[in-house]
Each structure stands twice: as C-alpha cells, then as structure tokens.
Design a protein around this motif. Structure first.
Motif, mmCIF file in Angstrom:
data_model
loop_
_atom_site.group_PDB
_atom_site.id
_atom_site.type_symbol
_atom_site.label_atom_id
_atom_site.label_comp_id
_atom_site.label_asym_id
_atom_site.label_seq_id
_atom_site.Cartn_x
_atom_site.Cartn_y
_atom_site.Cartn_z
ATOM 1 N N ALA A 7 -9.349 -27.735 11.900
ATOM 2 C CA ALA A 7 -9.013 -26.981 10.747
ATOM 3 C C ALA A 7 -8.369 -25.791 11.206
ATOM 4 N N HIS A 8 -7.478 -25.103 10.270
ATOM 5 C CA HIS A 8 -6.807 -23.769 10.566
ATOM 6 C C HIS A 8 -7.565 -22.634 10.030
ATOM 7 N N SER A 15 -10.243 -29.313 4.580
ATOM 8 C CA SER A 15 -10.997 -28.412 5.627
ATOM 9 C C SER A 15 -10.397 -27.007 4.826
ATOM 10 N N GLU A 40 -13.969 -29.475 11.863
ATOM 11 C CA GLU A 40 -13.929 -28.097 12.112
ATOM 12 C C GLU A 40 -12.979 -27.781 13.209
ATOM 13 N N ARG A 79 -14.404 -21.473 10.276
ATOM 14 C CA ARG A 79 -13.695 -22.896 9.618
ATOM 15 C C ARG A 79 -14.899 -23.880 9.185
ATOM 16 N N ARG A 118 -6.613 -27.105 4.452
ATOM 17 C CA ARG A 118 -5.859 -28.453 5.307
ATOM 18 C C ARG A 118 -6.049 -29.761 4.658
ATOM 19 N N GLY A 158 -10.327 -22.428 6.197
ATOM 20 C CA GLY A 158 -10.939 -21.558 7.282
ATOM 21 C C GLY A 158 -9.999 -20.069 7.013
ATOM 22 N N ARG A 213 -13.115 -15.312 13.100
ATOM 23 C CA ARG A 213 -12.647 -16.629 12.502
ATOM 24 C C ARG A 213 -13.814 -17.449 11.773
ATOM 25 N N MET A 219 -16.916 -23.313 3.619
ATOM 26 C CA MET A 219 -16.535 -22.305 4.396
ATOM 27 C C MET A 219 -16.706 -21.060 4.007
ATOM 28 N N HIS A 267 -5.617 -21.807 13.626
ATOM 29 C CA HIS A 267 -5.484 -22.135 15.262
ATOM 30 C C HIS A 267 -5.520 -20.927 15.910
#
Length: 609
Positions: free
Chosen positions: A85-86, A31, A82, A46, A73, A33, A44, A54, A88
C-alpha cells in the motif's frame, strides 16, 4: 483507478486527506494510506481494504501535521496488502503514485546493486528510492523529482514529500491525470477534482510532463526541462451535493434515475424544432465535418458499446463507412485510414489511458481530424482533440457506467444527425429523427417507471451462475451493454450474441439452467428474433424478453416472461431499452448482496494500460 490527495496547509491535513480519499472511493481500490509531515518527521498509516479501515488505525493513534499525501491503491505490481500500500518511503522521502512504470525492474536492479533494500513488490517504491538518492546527492526535492521522472518509462502521477523540506509537496504527471487545488493559505494536489471539492473549487489542470511545486503560500509549475510555466486557474462547476447519494441506496441507482435530466442537459441548446443547431462542434467544426468521408470510433468498455450503436446510426442515416475498435487493440496494429476519415474518441473520464494513447497515435496516421465525446471538459482527451462534444452527465460515481452510456448515445445521435443532414438525408426523415431525439429524456423517464416489474424479473436470476443476452441489429450492442452490467456488479457470468448467431454455437449452452435475456424492439428484424426465441423455448431455456409495446410476441409459457417497453421510436430505442437492463443488473446485484458501487477487481477510471 488509484486516487491521490495531497495538501500543504496551515491546519492539520490528515482529516482533509481522509475526506478526499473517501470522495475517490468510486474509482475502485484495494488498500489505502496516508503520510503526514510534522516537525521533521514523516508519520504514516496504511491498511488493506477500505479507507475506513485505514481511518480507524489513524484515529486510534492520530498524528498532527500541516503537509501530507494520501492514496487509494488498485493493485498492479504486488498483491493487495499493507506492505504494498502507498505511501512508500525511502530515507527522507514519502511518495504516492498512480500509473505503471514500465522500466521499474531495471531501475530496481540498479538500486539493489547500489545497496538499496526494498520492502514491497511495487514499481512505486523504486521512484521513492531514486528521489531519495538524488536528494542524498545534494538536490532539492523539486530537482530530485525532475531528475527521477526523466529516468522513467511508463505512466505516472505522483505526489512527494520529504522530511528535509517541510511544508512542500511536489507532484508530476505523465500519462495519468493530476491537478492542483488553489486555496487561501493552502494548496492541494489531486487525481480528480472530486477529491478536492470539499476544500476548493479553483483548479489548475496540469499538462503532460508538468511538475508542480506547492506550499501553503504558493504554487509553481515547471516543464520537464525545469523551466517555469504558466497554467490557467479554472472554477470547477462540481458541487459537494453532486457526489452525495441522497435518497438512493447506491450511487448506481441514483445515476440510473438521473438519466432523463443528464440526457436533457446533453441535448440542451443543441437541437431544436428544425434540427441540430449550428456550430455545436465549435466554430471550426462545421467546415471540418463537411469533409468527412468515413469515421473511426475508438473507445473502451461501455463507451465502446456506445460506439457500436453509432456505427448502425451513421451508416444508415449519414451513409458513411464506420469502423469501431477497442482502443487497446487499435494502438498495436496499422489501421488503414482512407482520406477524409474522422477519428472519434469516446471516454467518460477523458483520461482512459488506452483511448488517450490511441488518439495520440492517430496524429501520425493521417486522419482528417479528431473529435472527443467526453464528460470532463478539462480532461486530456478533450484538450488534445480538434473538436469536442461534451456529454454533460455530471459526476458518475458508480464503477458500472449508466448515465455515461445514455449521454454518449445522445451526443453520438447529434453527430449522426449533423452529418446526415450535410450528406442529404431526406428532410422528412431528418425531422422525424430529431423529434425522436428530443423525446429521448421523456422516453427514458417512462422506462424507469418499470422498476417494480424489473425487480420481479431479478428474482429469476439471483441463483443463476450464467446468462445469455440476445439482440439483433442496433440492439446487439444494447445486449452487449446489458451483459456487461450484469457481470460487472452481480458476478454472474454473462455473454451477449447477435441473435442470429445463436445456432452457430451458443445454443449448445441453453438448458433449463441458462436464462436467456432478449431485447425485442418492434421493427423489420422482429420476425427473425421470434425464430431465435423459439429455438430457446424448444430446448427448455427460460426467456426474459424486453419487448416493444407494439411488438407482437406470443406468450412464452411457464419458462418465460415478457416486459413491455415503449421504445419511443426506432432511432432512440437503443438508449431506452438500455435502462431496464441497467435496472435488472442493479437489482440482481442487490439481491445477491454484492458491492454494487465498487465491484471487486474493477476501477472507474482506467488510467493504466
């Protein structure tokens, strides 16, 4: 494994972050983001899957901003989706993280008891919540990061932004790599120099427990106790061209064909007509190596297989006892360390978590000294070793290592010859081995010319679900490496055995549906191997034999194919015979339609235990 890119600049950073993430795709991930800070707000995006997914979401609704963080990630805590995913977020804080926080469950429980609600299954969100809590109590971003990392157990490299401090990114590392990119009116953080090569070649490599505070105009680095420290700026020799595929279909294919030049570079200025040149291990290396009475080699994966080859070489030519061990196992047992034992750590990246931890553990076990064989000069393994020998392979993007292996073998061959000469190897044999080693690049180049024949062999495997690899003596580790390559990128279940072990179990698996791939160089064990191949033929197994051009092998009939290879001599044959096995795995994977460069579930640089 996971990848980090962050920037504090005068320009819109989201496009820079996306380019940086694409440069890190080779690491393996599930993933991606990014988060950008603009006018006191964090925006943001992600997505599960590739960076391009993305990026499509971002382009559909772009947001400007001159400060941001981004991440690819590789799942550890929580499935790929999602929500996990970073980056955060918690309150004013957004964070990306590589590594594993071992005490996250206790920290999470404490935070929940104080009313914090989590939206993911990750250990990373715990850090974001702790930093936000510290900032709510009145600490600035850097002080909040310092307070948080002091509570953590495990490994981390993090990059953090806060809407309360626009224009600032704070990073910290412990047990996972992080570096600073120095620009003009902009500064960056990255987990790898390749993430930053499009924007700067000036790099600061952070030491263990460093905390970096960057803005577009400044870089400040602090120790864990909050004291300002100085770190040197290095000019990376990496170029953007070095990480392009060029005319090749995949990075792995490119890297297979780069091996003659990579091995030549590893040998350059280290060996001449009269032998290994002096002081290739540094000014203190010769004196330390004269006292070596044994060798322990520690590595993981492909590097472990290189170490197994070196065991045969060192014991035969230098007459030294050698043990080779997987780093993750070595750490958790009390190995006996005889006096005069050299600890050798082999790692392509120099950041392999288990290998690095094993080397640190070796400090308390009384070794004579440590030697790092590595491809990255500023990596943790290299910086912490007493002696080092760089492999000069250049960037390796494909997850399945190829040129890392052959250049490691070249470096280990130099070590073998150096120790063998010191320990009285007969001069004529020493010169013969040196001549073979100098010929290794040309012998690999000749092996690459077999690609059309290997493609034909690959047709035999595309519909198979299992395969056995056999080798004897020093070619057994080559069989292990060939087996690993096939399973990594084609997803065919493959196992390797010493050929003499065939009748002790694996022979039960042999039938018309089980191809057997054998490595058969010319030598004293050839006749033994012939008997093992007859055992396969008698049970209807299909044989694919990679044989030395001088080896006398009979026709295998309708159920077998022999590919002839000029091994270039007994000493360098392991490196040469590896090449067609790499090509075989590559072309089987291409025919099966798998993701060759980024095979499922795997990562390039394994920076967590």
């Amino acid at each position: 494994m996971c990848g980090i890119v962050a920037a504090a600049a005068q320009r819109d950073v989201a496009p820079l972050l996306i380019v940086g993430l694409k440069a890190l795709e080779y690491r393996g991930y599930d993933s991606a983001g990014l988060a950008v800070l603009d006018r006191g707000e964090i925006h943001r995006v992600r997505a599960k899957g590739k960076v391009r997914e993305m990026e499509s979401l971002y382009l559909a609704d772009p947001f400007p901003g001159s400060t941001g963080i981004a991440h690819t990630r590789w799942a550890t805590h929580g499935v790929p989706n999602e929500a996990n995913a970073h980056p955060h977020m918690a309150g004013s804080v957004a964070l990306v993280h590589n590594g594993i926080i071992e005490n996250y469950a206790a920290l999470r429980a404490d935070l929940q008891a104080r009313g914090h609600e989590f939206t993911s299954e990750t250990d990373t969100e715990v850090m974001a919540a702790l930093i936000n809590e510290h900032m709510e109590s009145g600490l600035g971003l850097r002080e909040a990061v310092l307070a948080t990392v002091r509570e953590l157990e495990g490994a981390y490299a993090i990059a953090v932004v806060s809407s309360k401090e626009p224009g600032r990114v704070v990073g910290a590392r412990h047990g996972a790599p992080l570096l600073v990119g120095v620009g003009i009116g902009e500064h960056f953080l990255g987990s790898d120099a390749q993430a930053l090569i499009q924007v700067t070649n000036k790099i600061i490599y952070l030491d263990e427990d460093d905390v970096a505070d960057i803005t577009r105009d400044s870089v400040a680095i602090y120790s864990l106790d909050g004291e300002r420290v100085q770190r040197s700026v290095h000019e990376s020799e990496l170029s953007a061209d070095a990480v392009e595929r060029g005319e090749f279909r995949h990075y792995m294919q490119k890297e297979i064909f780069e091996q003659p030049n990579a091995v030549a570079a590893t040998l350059e200025a280290r060996i001449g007509p009269h032998g290994v040149l002096p002081s290739i291990f540094g000014v203190d290396g010769d004196e330390l190596l004269t006292r070596v009475r044994g060798v322990h080699i520690i590595a993981c994966g492909t590097s472990y297989h290189a170490g197994l080859v070196a065991k045969y070489w060192l014991e035969e030519h230098a007459r030294l006892p050698v043990s080779v061990e997987v780093a993750s196992e070595y750490r958790y047992r009390e190995a006996v360390v005889p006096d005069g034992t050299l600890f050798v750590a082999i790692s392509q990246s120099g950041e392999t978590a288990d290998t690095l931890a094993a080397m640190r553990e070796s400090r308390r076990r009384g070794y004579l000294g440590t030697l790092a064989i590595c491809n990255v000069p500023e990596s943790s393994v290299v910086r912490e070793a007493d002696l080092k020998l760089m492999t000069r392979a250049g960037p390796e993007i494909g997850v399945a290592s190829t040129k890392a292996f052959t250049t490691q073998l070249a470096a280990l061959a130099l070590l073998t010859l150096h120790l063998a000469q010191q320990r009285g190897l007969e001069r004529g044999r020493y010169i013969d081995l040196c001549t073979q080693l100098q010929h290794m690049p040309r012998a690999i180049e000749n092996a690459l010319k077999l690609e059309p024949q290997v493609i034909a062999l690959a047709e035999h495997l595309i519909h198979r679900q299992h395969a056995l690899f056999l080798g004897r003596g020093v070619q057994y580790p080559v069989a292990l490496e060939g087996s690993l390559k096939l399973k990594e990128i084609s997803y065919i279940h493959a196992e390797a055995y010493p050929a003499g072990e065939l009748k002790h179990g694996p022979l039960a698996l042999v039938d018309e549906d089980m191809p057997v791939i054998a490595v058969a160089p010319n030598g004293p064990l050839l006749d033994k191997l012939k008997s093992n191949l007859q055992e396969v033929r008698a049970r209807g197994g299909e044989l694919l034999v990679f044989a030395d051009g001088e080896a006398s092998l009979e026709n295998h009939g309708a159920r077998g194919v022999t590919l002839r290879i000029n091994g270039g001599g007994d000493f360098i044959a392991p490196a040469v015979f590896t090449v067609p096995l790499q090509l075989l795995a590559y072309h089987v994977a291409v025919l099966r339609g798998t993701d060759v460069d980024q095979p499922r579930n795997l990562a390039k640089s394994v920076t967590v235990e």
